[in-house]
Design a protein around this motif. Structure first.
Motif, PDB file in Angstrom:
ATOM      1  N   ARG A 184       0.830  -1.205   0.000  1.00 21.00           N
ATOM      2  CA  ARG A 184       0.000   0.000   0.000  1.00 21.00           C
ATOM      3  C   ARG A 184       0.868   1.261   0.000  1.00 21.00           C
ATOM      4  NH1 ARG A 184      -5.197   1.070   1.479  1.00 21.00           N
ATOM      5  NH2 ARG A 184      -5.443  -1.073   2.206  1.00 21.00           N
ATOM      6  N   ASP A 185       1.899   1.273   0.860  1.00 20.46           N
ATOM      7  CA  ASP A 185       2.771   2.444   0.924  1.00 20.46           C
ATOM      8  C   ASP A 185       3.581   2.620  -0.361  1.00 20.46           C
ATOM      9  OD1 ASP A 185       1.896   3.245   3.380  1.00 20.46           O
ATOM     10  OD2 ASP A 185       3.616   2.498   4.506  1.00 20.46           O
ATOM     11  N   LYS A 196       1.155   4.154  -2.854  1.00 17.81           N
ATOM     12  CA  LYS A 196       0.928   5.553  -2.487  1.00 17.81           C
ATOM     13  C   LYS A 196       2.157   6.402  -2.822  1.00 17.81           C
ATOM     14  CE  LYS A 196      -1.039   6.441   1.484  1.00 17.81           C
ATOM     15  NZ  LYS A 196      -1.346   6.369   2.935  1.00 17.81           N
ATOM     16  N   SER A 232       2.141   7.113  -6.480  1.00 18.58           N
ATOM     17  CA  SER A 232       1.161   8.160  -6.738  1.00 18.58           C
ATOM     18  C   SER A 232       1.721   9.530  -6.362  1.00 18.58           C
ATOM     19  CB  SER A 232      -0.125   7.883  -5.955  1.00 18.58           C
ATOM     20  OG  SER A 232      -1.023   8.973  -6.033  1.00 18.58           O
ATOM     21  N   LYS A 233       2.345   9.613  -5.207  1.00 17.17           N
ATOM     22  CA  LYS A 233       2.916  10.868  -4.734  1.00 17.17           C
ATOM     23  C   LYS A 233       3.969  11.406  -5.701  1.00 17.17           C
ATOM     24  CE  LYS A 233       5.904  12.605  -1.000  1.00 17.17           C
ATOM     25  NZ  LYS A 233       7.115  12.719  -1.859  1.00 17.17           N
ATOM     26  N   VAL A 261      -6.097   1.965  -3.136  1.00 18.01           N
ATOM     27  CA  VAL A 261      -5.223   3.102  -3.416  1.00 18.01           C
ATOM     28  C   VAL A 261      -5.745   3.907  -4.607  1.00 18.01           C
ATOM     29  CG1 VAL A 261      -2.905   3.779  -4.168  1.00 18.01           C
ATOM     30  CG2 VAL A 261      -3.192   2.048  -2.385  1.00 18.01           C
ATOM     31  N   GLN A 304      -6.418   7.729  -3.818  1.00 21.39           N
ATOM     32  CA  GLN A 304      -5.443   8.671  -4.366  1.00 21.39           C
ATOM     33  C   GLN A 304      -5.856   9.266  -5.707  1.00 21.39           C
ATOM     34  OE1 GLN A 304      -2.634   9.479  -2.523  1.00 21.39           O
ATOM     35  NE2 GLN A 304      -3.559   8.164  -0.969  1.00 21.39           N
TER      36      GLN A 304
END
Length: 271
Positions: free
Chosen positions: A116-117, A120, A123-124, A151, A155
């Motif tokens: 998940r991180d 993310k 995406s960031k 996500v 996001q």
């Protein structure tokens, strides 16, 4: 005449310089410089390929076949898709083969928040299309699908999870005229096309293979063989190099077409 020649040479070098500025030095995220990354993402590149796999036995091929395959696939199609390649996530939810030598088992409780991180973070960093090229099935597939969907909704990005060997099962039948399996002829041939030194056919014997049970019949942990056949009597590694190379190219083409078509339809829908 000299003025015309000078103008031609100037335009040539200008065009060459512009081409160099528009060409990225590498498609691999762990090899690119941060300043070059900022120049390309997301303005010129908004798609990333994330190979995922695990370490587990694979008959006569390498324990890391589930990592080798999706990374090679990503490298083969990154230019065509105008995508960057995220570092491979080499450890996964191995399941019923975790007891074999060299295998690693990551629990779902640890794997799900980690992936998940990662998503993310992608995406960031500006990626709109996050494509997971998954090399390992079982419980890992369900976790990847669930986390990727969460996500995407959280996001505002677009995610696609592909189990290449299952998606390309028709290619297996086309090239080999029979079904494959875990570490069967399809997966073994794909690795053969990437790096023949990772395939040790001299170590193969038929006792290493077991057909997967039909649902509701039986189950065993550890699974009794490192080669799991989808169909009884099919999937033994009896192919040649030409078939391996053909299979590699056709699988990659099929997966690339799916990615391109999915992105096209996302764009068409304005998502």
């Amino acid at each position: 005449m000299q003025r015309i020649l000078f103008s031609f040479i100037f335009c040539f070098f200008l065009a060459t310089d512009l081409t160099a500025q528009n060409s990225i030095s590498t498609r691999e995220m762990d090899r690119i410089n941060w300043m070059e990354f900022a120049e390309f993402v997301p303005e010129k590149i908004n798609t990333v390929l994330l190979p995922t796999g695990t370490l587990e036995p694979h008959g006569v091929i390498n324990n890391g076949a589930d990592n080798t395959a999706p990374f090679a696939m990503a490298k083969a199609m990154a230019d065509e898709l105008n995508a960057l390649i995220a570092p491979t996530l080499n450890y996964g939810i191995t399941g019923s083969m975790a007891a074999y030598p060299g295998a690693f088992q990551i629990t779902e409780e640890a794997y799900a928040p980690f992936i998940r991180d990662i998503l993310k973070g992608l995406s960031k960093n500006g990626f709109k299309n996050i494509i997971i090229l998954n090399g390992h099935g079982g419980g890992q597939t369900a976790v990847l699908q669930k986390v990727a969907a969460d996500v995407a909704n959280e996001q505002g990005v677009r995610t696609l999870v592909i189990n290449w060997w299952s998606f390309a099962s028709d290619v297996t039948l086309e090239v080999f005229k029979e079904d494959g399996g875990h570490a069967g002829l399809n997966e073994t041939a794909y690795i053969q096309a990437i790096d023949p030194t990772l395939v040790h056919k001299e170590r193969y014997n038929s006792d290493q293979a077991t057909a997967y049970p039909k649902p509701g019949t039986w189950s065993a942990v550890p699974f009794p063989s490192s080669i799991g056949l989808y169909q009884e009597g099919q999937g033994y590694p009896n192919f040649n190099q030409a078939q391996a190379d053909e299979y590699f190219k056709k699988v990659n083409a099929k997966v690339a077409d799916l990615i391109k078509e999915t992105i096209r339809k996302w764009d068409l829908a304005g998502l």
